[in-house]
Each structure stands twice: as structure tokens, then as C-alpha cells.
Design a protein around this motif. Structure first.
Motif, PDB file in Angstrom:
ATOM      1  N   ASN A 152      -3.552  -8.672   5.815  1.00 37.56           N
ATOM      2  CA  ASN A 152      -3.428 -10.092   5.495  1.00 37.56           C
ATOM      3  C   ASN A 152      -2.287 -10.286   4.502  1.00 37.56           C
ATOM      4  O   ASN A 152      -2.342  -9.794   3.377  1.00 37.56           O
ATOM      5  CB  ASN A 152      -4.744 -10.602   4.904  1.00 37.56           C
ATOM      6  CG  ASN A 152      -4.689 -12.073   4.531  1.00 37.56           C
ATOM      7  OD1 ASN A 152      -3.693 -12.753   4.772  1.00 37.56           O
ATOM      8  ND2 ASN A 152      -5.750 -12.560   3.921  1.00 37.56           N
ATOM      9  N   LYS A 153      -1.263 -11.007   4.922  1.00 41.98           N
ATOM     10  CA  LYS A 153      -0.095 -11.189   4.057  1.00 41.98           C
ATOM     11  C   LYS A 153      -0.441 -11.933   2.765  1.00 41.98           C
ATOM     12  O   LYS A 153       0.249 -11.796   1.758  1.00 41.98           O
ATOM     13  CB  LYS A 153       1.012 -11.942   4.793  1.00 41.98           C
ATOM     14  CG  LYS A 153       0.688 -13.375   5.166  1.00 41.98           C
ATOM     15  CD  LYS A 153       1.840 -14.013   5.929  1.00 41.98           C
ATOM     16  CE  LYS A 153       1.555 -15.453   6.304  1.00 41.98           C
ATOM     17  NZ  LYS A 153       1.409 -16.332   5.122  1.00 41.98           N
ATOM     18  N   ASP A 154      -1.531 -12.701   2.781  1.00 40.04           N
ATOM     19  CA  ASP A 154      -1.936 -13.466   1.599  1.00 40.04           C
ATOM     20  C   ASP A 154      -2.966 -12.726   0.741  1.00 40.04           C
ATOM     21  O   ASP A 154      -3.485 -13.299  -0.223  1.00 40.04           O
ATOM     22  CB  ASP A 154      -2.516 -14.817   2.022  1.00 40.04           C
ATOM     23  CG  ASP A 154      -1.459 -15.726   2.638  1.00 40.04           C
ATOM     24  OD1 ASP A 154      -0.329 -15.741   2.113  1.00 40.04           O
ATOM     25  OD2 ASP A 154      -1.760 -16.416   3.631  1.00 40.04           O
ATOM     26  N   ALA A 155      -3.260 -11.480   1.099  1.00 36.33           N
ATOM     27  CA  ALA A 155      -4.205 -10.696   0.298  1.00 36.33           C
ATOM     28  C   ALA A 155      -3.653 -10.505  -1.107  1.00 36.33           C
ATOM     29  O   ALA A 155      -2.448 -10.318  -1.303  1.00 36.33           O
ATOM     30  CB  ALA A 155      -4.459  -9.343   0.952  1.00 36.33           C
ATOM     31  N   CYS A 156      -4.534 -10.565  -2.104  1.00 37.11           N
ATOM     32  CA  CYS A 156      -4.114 -10.450  -3.509  1.00 37.11           C
ATOM     33  C   CYS A 156      -4.102  -8.989  -3.953  1.00 37.11           C
ATOM     34  O   CYS A 156      -4.893  -8.173  -3.467  1.00 37.11           O
ATOM     35  CB  CYS A 156      -5.056 -11.236  -4.404  1.00 37.11           C
ATOM     36  SG  CYS A 156      -5.154 -12.988  -4.023  1.00 37.11           S
ATOM     37  N   LEU A 157      -3.234  -8.681  -4.894  1.00 32.31           N
ATOM     38  CA  LEU A 157      -3.253  -7.360  -5.504  1.00 32.31           C
ATOM     39  C   LEU A 157      -4.469  -7.244  -6.419  1.00 32.31           C
ATOM     40  O   LEU A 157      -4.912  -8.246  -6.991  1.00 32.31           O
ATOM     41  CB  LEU A 157      -1.979  -7.118  -6.312  1.00 32.31           C
ATOM     42  CG  LEU A 157      -0.828  -6.409  -5.578  1.00 32.31           C
ATOM     43  CD1 LEU A 157      -0.365  -7.206  -4.385  1.00 32.31           C
ATOM     44  CD2 LEU A 157       0.336  -6.134  -6.533  1.00 32.31           C
ATOM     45  N   LEU A 158      -4.986  -6.038  -6.545  1.00 29.33           N
ATOM     46  CA  LEU A 158      -6.111  -5.817  -7.443  1.00 29.33           C
ATOM     47  C   LEU A 158      -5.631  -5.865  -8.885  1.00 29.33           C
ATOM     48  O   LEU A 158      -4.524  -5.441  -9.211  1.00 29.33           O
ATOM     49  CB  LEU A 158      -6.765  -4.459  -7.175  1.00 29.33           C
ATOM     50  CG  LEU A 158      -7.407  -4.262  -5.805  1.00 29.33           C
ATOM     51  CD1 LEU A 158      -8.174  -2.937  -5.776  1.00 29.33           C
ATOM     52  CD2 LEU A 158      -8.342  -5.402  -5.457  1.00 29.33           C
ATOM     53  N   ASP A 159      -6.496  -6.372  -9.749  1.00 30.54           N
ATOM     54  CA  ASP A 159      -6.230  -6.406 -11.179  1.00 30.54           C
ATOM     55  C   ASP A 159      -6.979  -5.244 -11.816  1.00 30.54           C
ATOM     56  O   ASP A 159      -8.151  -5.036 -11.548  1.00 30.54           O
ATOM     57  CB  ASP A 159      -6.715  -7.737 -11.759  1.00 30.54           C
ATOM     58  CG  ASP A 159      -6.230  -7.948 -13.185  1.00 30.54           C
ATOM     59  OD1 ASP A 159      -6.643  -7.164 -14.044  1.00 30.54           O
ATOM     60  OD2 ASP A 159      -5.452  -8.880 -13.418  1.00 30.54           O
TER      61      ASP A 159
ATOM     62  N   LEU B  97       0.103  -2.023  -5.933  1.00 30.51           N
ATOM     63  CA  LEU B  97       0.168  -2.272  -4.496  1.00 30.51           C
ATOM     64  C   LEU B  97      -0.427  -1.094  -3.728  1.00 30.51           C
ATOM     65  O   LEU B  97      -1.178  -1.284  -2.764  1.00 30.51           O
ATOM     66  CB  LEU B  97       1.616  -2.505  -4.075  1.00 30.51           C
ATOM     67  CG  LEU B  97       1.874  -2.736  -2.578  1.00 30.51           C
ATOM     68  CD1 LEU B  97       1.078  -3.935  -2.071  1.00 30.51           C
ATOM     69  CD2 LEU B  97       3.366  -2.929  -2.314  1.00 30.51           C
ATOM     70  N   ALA B  98      -0.113   0.133  -4.152  1.00 26.15           N
ATOM     71  CA  ALA B  98      -0.636   1.321  -3.483  1.00 26.15           C
ATOM     72  C   ALA B  98      -2.162   1.361  -3.553  1.00 26.15           C
ATOM     73  O   ALA B  98      -2.836   1.665  -2.559  1.00 26.15           O
ATOM     74  CB  ALA B  98      -0.037   2.584  -4.109  1.00 26.15           C
ATOM     75  N   VAL B  99      -2.728   1.064  -4.720  1.00 30.08           N
ATOM     76  CA  VAL B  99      -4.192   1.064  -4.873  1.00 30.08           C
ATOM     77  C   VAL B  99      -4.804  -0.052  -4.037  1.00 30.08           C
ATOM     78  O   VAL B  99      -5.841   0.136  -3.386  1.00 30.08           O
ATOM     79  CB  VAL B  99      -4.582   0.918  -6.358  1.00 30.08           C
ATOM     80  CG1 VAL B  99      -6.083   0.712  -6.498  1.00 30.08           C
ATOM     81  CG2 VAL B  99      -4.147   2.144  -7.152  1.00 30.08           C
ATOM     82  N   THR B 100      -4.171  -1.216  -4.026  1.00 34.80           N
ATOM     83  CA  THR B 100      -4.680  -2.340  -3.232  1.00 34.80           C
ATOM     84  C   THR B 100      -4.737  -1.980  -1.755  1.00 34.80           C
ATOM     85  O   THR B 100      -5.719  -2.264  -1.064  1.00 34.80           O
ATOM     86  CB  THR B 100      -3.789  -3.579  -3.434  1.00 34.80           C
ATOM     87  OG1 THR B 100      -3.828  -3.970  -4.813  1.00 34.80           O
ATOM     88  CG2 THR B 100      -4.269  -4.741  -2.581  1.00 34.80           C
ATOM     89  N   LEU B 101      -3.695  -1.331  -1.249  1.00 30.68           N
ATOM     90  CA  LEU B 101      -3.669  -0.936   0.165  1.00 30.68           C
ATOM     91  C   LEU B 101      -4.672   0.188   0.440  1.00 30.68           C
ATOM     92  O   LEU B 101      -5.305   0.217   1.495  1.00 30.68           O
ATOM     93  CB  LEU B 101      -2.257  -0.499   0.554  1.00 30.68           C
ATOM     94  CG  LEU B 101      -1.232  -1.634   0.611  1.00 30.68           C
ATOM     95  CD1 LEU B 101       0.191  -1.081   0.685  1.00 30.68           C
ATOM     96  CD2 LEU B 101      -1.507  -2.555   1.797  1.00 30.68           C
ATOM     97  N   ALA B 102      -4.834   1.095  -0.524  1.00 26.43           N
ATOM     98  CA  ALA B 102      -5.790   2.190  -0.347  1.00 26.43           C
ATOM     99  C   ALA B 102      -7.226   1.678  -0.306  1.00 26.43           C
ATOM    100  O   ALA B 102      -8.077   2.237   0.386  1.00 26.43           O
ATOM    101  CB  ALA B 102      -5.620   3.222  -1.465  1.00 26.43           C
ATOM    102  N   PHE B 103      -7.509   0.601  -1.057  1.00 20.57           N
ATOM    103  CA  PHE B 103      -8.855   0.036  -1.118  1.00 20.57           C
ATOM    104  C   PHE B 103      -8.997  -1.203  -0.228  1.00 20.57           C
ATOM    105  O   PHE B 103      -9.929  -1.971  -0.396  1.00 20.57           O
ATOM    106  CB  PHE B 103      -9.205  -0.346  -2.554  1.00 20.57           C
ATOM    107  CG  PHE B 103      -9.723   0.802  -3.372  1.00 20.57           C
ATOM    108  CD1 PHE B 103     -11.019   1.245  -3.233  1.00 20.57           C
ATOM    109  CD2 PHE B 103      -8.885   1.437  -4.282  1.00 20.57           C
ATOM    110  CE1 PHE B 103     -11.493   2.302  -3.983  1.00 20.57           C
ATOM    111  CE2 PHE B 103      -9.352   2.494  -5.044  1.00 20.57           C
ATOM    112  CZ  PHE B 103     -10.663   2.933  -4.892  1.00 20.57           C
TER     113      PHE B 103
END
Length: 229
Positions: free
Chosen positions: A119-126, A163-169
Motif C-alpha cells: 500500500n503506497k499510503d502505508a505509514c512508517l512505524l514509529d 522503512l526497512a523495519v516497516t517493510l519487514a513487519f
């Protein structure tokens, strides 16, 4: 970063040197974790706290306005982590969706690459507030984060690892209430803007001057008198 990382709801208080001693930095995974120990400290704690049912990780430079126990009581269901999303940082802001699709095709054999379009609108994790159940985390957690970090290339290193963690999770975390995102004085967590001790490359603490006085609003009169003495 201060020289300790803390996990609430456990008795873990780790010194940075202790963490490095426990990590096998001769392995690619250990060296990767240590090279990014500031950004990945929540997962460093998890690596050594498998006996703990759960803990709440909160960034050191924070003032807690809400009740941490509210986080501790949340049901994560089948998820290993609960995280706040950063609505100001979207996936499409950092990586081309065409490039991400190409990564998907090239890495289709990897279990940590989604079979569905991202999803291009997915948010990055904080990373400021995380609820983690270590025993639910995948044993090879570091590998997918390393993999994603190696195939993306951003100018800002901190954004790259986020970004890497967001994509991994991707789709593998529970969204925490947005009031646990550091935004303004109405949030359950705000930024500590006073003087703080930080660790340098020599492993020693150095005082870093503050840039605001917001934190002083939450002192009682007695504390203020002591500080002004």
C-alpha cells in the motif's frame, strides 16, 4: 541516546557495553544490530529477553503523560508487536512503487516479501513507543530487516532503517492508539526538550544542552525550587 535502554514491565536495564558484550558482532546479524543499536534498541532488548512475556519500550527522551499500564494491558492477539504509525511519513514518500514491485519480483522466494502489492499510503512505524512480546517474534527477525535495508537506498540513514523495519513487519503488527504518538501537549507522550546525557563514540557520557523549557511545566513547585537554587 542515553547509555541505557529500558523495557518497562520487566526488570531489564541494559548498559550499552553489556549489550555489545552479549552480541556476537563477528556474525553479519550481530554486526548489523550493533551498527544500528540506537535505532534497533527495542529489538536488541527482545533478543535477550525471551523469558519475558512482554515489555513496553519507550524512547529515553520522553515525558510520559498517559498511563503506561494501559499499554501493558493491551491484547496483541497473534501479533508480536504493537506500534504507533507515523502519519507524516508514507511508504510512497520514500520509495518508488515501481521499484518496490521490482524488489517483490526479485525477492518472491523470501518469506518476508509480501505476495500482495504494498500500500503506497502505508505509514512508517514509529519507534518511540513499542509493545513487544519477545517469544512471539520470529527467530530470524534480524534477517528480513537486514535484507530490506540492503535493497533500499535512502539519503537519510534513520529513515532507511525505519522503512526497512516497516517493510519487514508489513501487516504483522497491531496499531497502537495514536495518542501514543509524540505530536503535541495533548498526546500521552511528549518530547523531553531539556538537557540530557548522550553517549559518544568513546562510550562516555556527555551533556547535551536542551533547546526548550516544555519539560519544566510538569515539575511541582518543590522541584522547580531545587533546580533554580
Amino acid at each position: 541516546m542515553t547509555n541505557t535502554v529500558k523495557g518497562n514491565f520487566s526488570d531489564a536495564v541494559w548498559d550499552i557495553k553489556q549489550i555489545k558484550d552479549k552480541l556476537n558482532v563477528t556474525t553479519p546479524e550481530g554486526n548489523f544490530l550493533w551498527s544500528l543499536h540506537v535505532e534497533l534498541s527495542p529489538f536488541l532488548i527482545a533478543k535477550f529477553q525471551l523469558s519475558k512475556k512482554r515489555y513496553v519500550y519507550i524512547a529515553a527522551d520522553s515525558i510520559i503523560m498517559g498511563k503506561v499500564e494501559d499499554l501493558g494491558c493491551m491484547d496483541l492477539g497473534s501479533y508480536a508487536i504493537g506500534a504507533v504509525e507515523d502519519y507524516s511519513k508514507r511508504l510512497n514518500d520514500y520509495i518508488s512503487m515501481d521499484y518496490l514491485s521490482a524488489i517483490q519480483r526479485a525477492g518472491a522466494a523470501q518469506s518476508w516479501v509480501s505476495k500482495e502489492p504494498y500500500n503506497k499510503d502505508a505509514c512508517l512505524l514509529d519507534f518511540d513507543v513499542l509493545l513487544i512480546e519477545p517469544r512471539k517474534l520470529e527467530k530470524n527477525l534480524v534477517v528480513p530487516i537486514m535484507w530490506w535495508n540492503s535493497v533500499i537506498n535512502l539519503a537519510k540513514g534513520k529513515d532507511q532503517i525505519r522503512l526497512a523495519v516497516t517493510l519487514a513487519f508489513n501487516d504483522k503488527y497491531m496499531k497502537l492508539p495514536s495518542n501514543w504518538k509524540r505530536t503535541d501537549d495533548n498526546a500521552d507522550i511528549i518530547n523531553f526538550d531539556g538537557c540530557k546525557n548522550v553517549c559518544s563514540e568513546d562510550g562516555l557520557q556527555h551533556e547535551q544542552s536542551g533547546y526548550g523549557s516544555t519539560w519544566q511545566r510538569y515539575l511541582n513547585q518543590k522541584s522547580g525550587a531545587i533546580l533554580n537554587a
